[in-house]
Design an enzyme around this catalytic site. Structure first.
Site, mmCIF file in Angstrom:
data_model
loop_
_atom_site.group_PDB
_atom_site.id
_atom_site.type_symbol
_atom_site.label_atom_id
_atom_site.label_comp_id
_atom_site.label_asym_id
_atom_site.label_seq_id
_atom_site.Cartn_x
_atom_site.Cartn_y
_atom_site.Cartn_z
ATOM 1 N N ARG A 18 -47.930 73.126 -26.745
ATOM 2 C CA ARG A 18 -48.414 74.219 -27.605
ATOM 3 C C ARG A 18 -49.862 73.941 -27.983
ATOM 4 N NH1 ARG A 18 -48.848 71.061 -32.040
ATOM 5 N NH2 ARG A 18 -47.292 69.412 -32.233
ATOM 6 N N ARG A 36 -58.647 67.367 -41.853
ATOM 7 C CA ARG A 36 -57.595 68.256 -42.353
ATOM 8 C C ARG A 36 -57.625 68.192 -43.877
ATOM 9 N NH1 ARG A 36 -52.199 67.560 -38.596
ATOM 10 N NH2 ARG A 36 -53.276 67.154 -36.617
ATOM 11 N N LYS A 62 -51.452 62.830 -38.092
ATOM 12 C CA LYS A 62 -52.910 62.823 -37.996
ATOM 13 C C LYS A 62 -53.537 63.484 -39.225
ATOM 14 C CE LYS A 62 -51.895 63.587 -33.174
ATOM 15 N NZ LYS A 62 -51.572 64.655 -32.202
ATOM 16 N N VAL A 116 -53.123 71.440 -33.919
ATOM 17 C CA VAL A 116 -53.976 71.580 -35.101
ATOM 18 C C VAL A 116 -55.424 71.178 -34.772
ATOM 19 C CG1 VAL A 116 -54.348 70.780 -37.484
ATOM 20 C CG2 VAL A 116 -52.010 71.039 -36.613
ATOM 21 N N LYS A 174 -38.825 64.135 -25.653
ATOM 22 C CA LYS A 174 -39.654 62.954 -25.394
ATOM 23 C C LYS A 174 -39.054 62.016 -24.360
ATOM 24 C CE LYS A 174 -41.561 62.669 -30.017
ATOM 25 N NZ LYS A 174 -42.023 61.643 -30.961
HETATM 26 P P1 ADP Z 1 -44.613 62.778 -33.077
HETATM 27 O O1 ADP Z 1 -44.101 63.686 -32.008
HETATM 28 O O2 ADP Z 1 -43.683 62.681 -34.233
HETATM 29 O O3 ADP Z 1 -46.033 63.063 -33.451
HETATM 30 P P2 ADP Z 1 -45.480 60.577 -31.325
HETATM 31 O O4 ADP Z 1 -44.602 60.054 -30.248
HETATM 32 O O5 ADP Z 1 -46.613 61.466 -30.924
HETATM 33 O O6 ADP Z 1 -44.569 61.313 -32.432
HETATM 34 O O7 ADP Z 1 -46.059 59.366 -32.168
HETATM 35 C C1 ADP Z 1 -46.795 59.570 -33.359
HETATM 36 C C2 ADP Z 1 -47.512 58.291 -33.734
HETATM 37 O O8 ADP Z 1 -46.577 57.233 -33.927
HETATM 38 C C3 ADP Z 1 -48.477 57.759 -32.683
HETATM 39 O O9 ADP Z 1 -49.725 58.394 -32.743
HETATM 40 C C4 ADP Z 1 -48.553 56.306 -33.088
HETATM 41 O O10 ADP Z 1 -49.370 56.120 -34.219
HETATM 42 C C5 ADP Z 1 -47.121 56.003 -33.492
HETATM 43 N N1 ADP Z 1 -46.353 55.510 -32.303
HETATM 44 C C6 ADP Z 1 -45.522 56.224 -31.526
HETATM 45 N N2 ADP Z 1 -45.013 55.465 -30.535
HETATM 46 C C7 ADP Z 1 -45.541 54.223 -30.686
HETATM 47 C C8 ADP Z 1 -45.424 52.986 -29.962
HETATM 48 N N3 ADP Z 1 -44.638 52.875 -28.890
HETATM 49 N N4 ADP Z 1 -46.148 51.935 -30.407
HETATM 50 C C9 ADP Z 1 -46.962 52.033 -31.502
HETATM 51 N N5 ADP Z 1 -47.100 53.158 -32.221
HETATM 52 C C10 ADP Z 1 -46.403 54.245 -31.824
#
Ligand code: ADP
Length: 447
Positions: A292, A338, A237, A295, A116
């Site tokens: 990838r 889901r 999600k 879901v 990331k």
């Molecule tokens: P993962 O790879 O664990 O799914 P993500 O980076 O996609 O992590 O983040 C998952 C969720 O966490 C996002 O959909 C959001 O709800 C919350 N989130 C992540 N980063 C932020 C941020 N900077 N501000 C607010 N919410 C965040």
């Protein structure tokens, strides 16, 4: 095209990939752990191989056993599904070194876009809006504090190798940053094998909206529109829909172009998802890329008519994209629920023997699952037992259709979150499309 593909996964996604292969005339090899001998993916595949005990480190993550199964069965390619080895650059590389196609992006793509912190840098280089934060992984607590002061609180500390909604920590005050930094670092190391963490601005009340992309080996790229994924519990999600109820045509176009810019600049190949957070003014910022199949890919399939898994397979076999951006047309509205084996109030997993498993049907309803009546859900893996996907002419029709589909479902012997999904369908704010990533807190208080 490949003659035979091995599916290095289990459950509904293994069944999903087998179905795509079948329709393409490709023979399939399922692999399974001792806990999964009775799963539908084993039955649906042309051949099936036991690759170890229930524990996933010894089976679905066991590279040596999976490659042996591929060699013994003469499989030319491996589809990793999601989870397990899907985002393991080393696995993708080992596959290539033994002459087996990894159905997905290049190892280098996974190494950069699957991290990331590195992906943030790549997005920044591509001119894609990124949340203010650290340029790369944080060196120490002092750097974290300096950046937090510059960005302004609240901020969020995230594990570079994190996933599944884990490895994140929101920080509201300067006083709590020090402790949080060390905790986040040791948690990241323990959970993901890397202590690298980074910081970014915490967006208050955002929406999570992501763009599906497809790219071929020659660098042609298209996007398949967005998926709205803000209905989450603990950052995971549980319901997705397409299109988003809030995006304007203009923002949709800009987000699609941003996703394509990133894919082109990172020389990304195959299917992937570029994830954004969107604030109340519809300003969007990149958060991460999933390298990838996801879901929630069926909602995109429903509104575009494009089979994302077949595209992954074709692109891996070296085919060119057979569509231009203007060929991608969006029709109607799709929602995916889901269905998890868990207590709908406490969220405690509920594995066990399924005595009744009546699935919904009728117009516009699709169910992806590896479960059937009489099957025993093993306790060793995630709790997803089925995905119910509906497609309607309008969002209202899709909601009515999903409510009807959930009413038709009868699952007995285990507990499921169907009652929670019903509450969401009936919620006036959901029905108006007015929700953020915090929506579910009203039904699922955090402990
Ligand atoms: P993962 O790879 O664990 O799914 P993500 O980076 O996609 O992590 O983040 C998952 C969720 O966490 C996002 O959909 C959001 O709800 C919350 N989130 C992540 N980063 C932020 C941020 N900077 N501000 C607010 N919410 C965040």
């Amino acid at each position: 095209m490949f003659k035979k593909v091995l599916i290095a996964n289990r459950g509904e996604i293994a069944v999903r990939v087998i179905r795509a292969c079948r329709e393409m005339g490709i023979r399939t090899v399922a692999v399974f752990s001792k806990a999964d001998a009775d799963s539908l993916h084993v039955r649906y595949a042309d051949e099936a191989f036991c690759i170890g005990p229930a524990d996933s480190a010894s089976s679905y993550r066991n590279i040596a056993n999976i490659l042996s199964a591929a060699e013994i069965t003469d499989a030319e390619a491996i589809h990793p599904g999601y989870g397990f080895l899907a985002e393991d650059a080393n696995f993708a590389e080992v596959c290539a070194s033994v002459g087996i196609r990894f159905i997905g992006p290049t190892p280098e793509n996974i190494r950069v876009m699957g991290d990331k912190a590195k992906a943030r840098e790549a997005a920044h280089r591509a001119g894609v809006p990124v949340l203010p934060g650290s340029p790369g992984p944080l060196r120490d607590e002092k750097e974290a504090l300096k950046l937090a002061q510059k960005i302004g609180f609240p901020v969020i500390l995230k594990a570079a190798a994190g996933g599944g909604g884990r490895g994140m920590r929101v920080i509201h005050t300067e006083a709590s940053l020090g402790n949080a930094f060390h905790q986040a670092q040791s948690e990241a190391l323990a959970s993901f094998g890397s202590g690298e963490i980074y910081i970014e601005k915490y967006v208050v009340d955002p929406r999570h909206i992501e763009i599906q992309v497809l790219a071929d080996e020659r660098g042609a790229v298209v996007h398949l529109g967005e998926r709205e994924c803000s209905i989450q519990r603990r950052h995971q999600k549980i319901l997705e829909e397409a299109p988003s109820a809030v995006l304007t045509e203009k923002i949709r176009k800009r987000m699609g172009e941003a996703a394509i810019d990133l894919v082109k600049s990172a020389r990304y190949r195959n299917a992937g998802t570029v994830e954004f957070l969107v604030d109340k003014d519809l300003k969007f910022h990149f958060i991460e890329m999933n390298t990838r199949v996801q879901v929630e890919h069926p909602v995109t399939e429903a509104i575009t008519g494009i089979d994302v898994v077949k595209e992954q397979i074709r692109l891996s076999a070296g085919d060119s994209l057979d569509m231009k951006q203007r060929d991608v047309q969006f029709v109607g509205h799709a929602i995916e629920c889901r269905i998890n084996a868990e207590d709908p109030d406490t969220f405690v997993p509920s594995p066990g023997r399924v005595v009744r498993f009546d699935l919904p049907g009728g117009p516009g309803v699709r169910v992806d699952t590896a479960v059937y009546a009489g099957y025993t859900i093993p306790p060793h893996y995630d709790s997803l037992v089925a995905k119910v996907i509906v497609h309607g002419k309008t969002r209202d029709e899709a909601i009515a259709r999903m409510s009807r589909a959930l009413d038709e479902s009868r699952i007995e012997g285990i507990k499921t979150n169907i009652p929670l999904q019903r509450k969401i369908m009936a919620d006036p704010d959901f029905r108006r499309g007015k929700y953020t990533t915090h929506f579910l807190e009203r039904y699922a208080p955090e402990p």
